[in-house]
Design an enzyme around this catalytic site. Sequence first.
Site, PDB file in Angstrom:
ATOM      1  N   ARG A  83     -16.316 -12.665   4.759  1.00 37.67           N
ATOM      2  CA  ARG A  83     -16.507 -13.271   5.819  1.00 37.67           C
ATOM      3  C   ARG A  83     -17.817 -14.081   5.777  1.00 37.67           C
ATOM      4  NH1 ARG A  83     -12.222 -11.330   7.291  1.00 37.67           N
ATOM      5  NH2 ARG A  83     -11.534 -10.422   9.150  1.00 37.67           N
TER       6      ARG A  83
ATOM      7  N   LYS B 118       0.901  -1.198  -0.218  1.00 45.44           N
ATOM      8  CA  LYS B 118      -0.043   0.015  -0.040  1.00 45.44           C
ATOM      9  C   LYS B 118       0.848   1.139  -0.105  1.00 45.44           C
ATOM     10  CE  LYS B 118      -4.037  -2.080   2.498  1.00 45.44           C
ATOM     11  NZ  LYS B 118      -3.535  -3.266   2.760  1.00 45.44           N
TER      12      LYS B 118
ATOM     13  N   ILE C 295       5.634  10.461  -1.751  1.00 47.14           N
ATOM     14  CA  ILE C 295       5.968  11.552  -2.980  1.00 47.14           C
ATOM     15  C   ILE C 295       6.377  10.774  -3.912  1.00 47.14           C
ATOM     16  CG2 ILE C 295       6.521  13.518  -1.614  1.00 47.14           C
ATOM     17  CD1 ILE C 295       9.406  13.098  -2.133  1.00 47.14           C
TER      18      ILE C 295
ATOM     19  N   ARG D 132      -7.816 -13.674   8.374  1.00 51.18           N
ATOM     20  CA  ARG D 132      -8.032 -14.457   9.583  1.00 51.18           C
ATOM     21  C   ARG D 132      -8.974 -15.599   9.578  1.00 51.18           C
ATOM     22  NH1 ARG D 132      -8.378  -8.691  12.303  1.00 51.18           N
ATOM     23  NH2 ARG D 132      -9.070  -8.443  10.322  1.00 51.18           N
TER      24      ARG D 132
HETATM   25  O1  C5P Z   1      -7.844 -11.183   8.269  1.00 51.06           O
HETATM   26  P1  C5P Z   1      -8.825 -10.465   7.088  1.00 51.06           P
HETATM   27  O2  C5P Z   1      -9.209 -11.473   6.167  1.00 51.06           O
HETATM   28  O3  C5P Z   1      -9.544  -9.246   7.669  1.00 51.06           O
HETATM   29  O4  C5P Z   1      -7.654  -9.746   6.314  1.00 51.06           O
HETATM   30  C1  C5P Z   1      -7.820  -8.776   5.218  1.00 51.06           C
HETATM   31  C2  C5P Z   1      -6.497  -8.393   4.596  1.00 51.06           C
HETATM   32  O5  C5P Z   1      -6.818  -7.472   3.558  1.00 51.06           O
HETATM   33  C3  C5P Z   1      -5.541  -7.766   5.338  1.00 51.06           C
HETATM   34  O6  C5P Z   1      -4.349  -8.226   5.108  1.00 51.06           O
HETATM   35  C4  C5P Z   1      -5.555  -6.309   5.144  1.00 51.06           C
HETATM   36  O7  C5P Z   1      -4.329  -5.544   5.402  1.00 51.06           O
HETATM   37  C5  C5P Z   1      -5.990  -6.408   3.796  1.00 51.06           C
HETATM   38  N1  C5P Z   1      -6.956  -5.112   3.016  1.00 51.06           N
HETATM   39  C6  C5P Z   1      -7.999  -4.877   3.622  1.00 51.06           C
HETATM   40  N2  C5P Z   1      -8.500  -3.926   3.291  1.00 51.06           N
HETATM   41  C7  C5P Z   1      -8.069  -2.845   2.160  1.00 51.06           C
HETATM   42  C8  C5P Z   1      -7.053  -3.512   1.622  1.00 51.06           C
HETATM   43  C9  C5P Z   1      -6.420  -4.744   2.047  1.00 51.06           C
HETATM   44  O8  C5P Z   1      -8.582  -5.339   4.829  1.00 51.06           O
HETATM   45  N3  C5P Z   1      -8.681  -2.103   1.499  1.00 51.06           N
END
Ligand code: C5P
Length: 230
Positions: free
Chosen positions: A180, A62, A66, A210
């Site tokens: 989820r 991410k 600059i 997770r």
């Molecule tokens: O554990 P979980 O399923 O919540 O992980 C989501 C992953 O997606 C994390 O690694 C998080 O950094 C990434 N992510 C996010 N939202 C965004 C971009 C990336 O949750 N907008």
Amino acid sequence: MNKNPIYCAIDTSSIDNALKLIDEISPHIGGVKLGLEFFTSCGVEGVEKVAKCKLPLFLDLKLYDIPNTVRKSLKNILSLEPTYTTLHVSGGSDMIRECVNLKKQLNSFTKLIGVTMLTSFEDNSMNEVGISGSVSENVKKLSHLALDTGMDGIVCSPMEIKDVKNMFGSKLEVVVPGIRNQTDNNDDQKRTLSAKKAIEFGADVIVVGRPITSADSPRDAAKIFHQSIK
Ligand code: C5P
């Protein structure tokens, strides 16, 4: 669906845990996403070890700085040959164009994916960081900018997939975290949906962390996610 669109977020500080997890779940995932937690502890060496697992790699750092700093950092990232990598679209058009031009110059196959609004954000969190408008309005605006500046895709929450796909079709790949299933804990994600619905709505890649990595059996959890979208 031929290609498995599930990228598992291996958010751990330990290379041993990461390699063990990947080995366990690899038959049921389409790729591995490594982010800031992994990178700030295991570094480039850790990424190279994971790359040896031969699964497509999503290096999710991410970038936001600059244009010159982001360009030089991206050059280092592209040398690791990930399938996907991320920049914040809110870094602006100059920053993004530097990156798109670099990708072209290097003839890199890595897809540049723009983070629109973090999936941990909701309308109430916008005000405190000085952003006006709703999450969905901002996602649309930033997706436009991503397309105009030549990015390959964007990250958005499951709630915005339909809007983005309606507006841009296959011109932008849509990468979706915040996945989820009904029995999963939402953790810090505010805008969530099941894997099946996210794919139905048009997601090209779904990121699941997770619910797989913290499950009693990560292998079974990954298998269930994969079966739910077949
Ligand atoms: O554990 P979980 O399923 O919540 O992980 C989501 C992953 O997606 C994390 O690694 C998080 O950094 C990434 N992510 C996010 N939202 C965004 C971009 C990336 O949750 N907008």
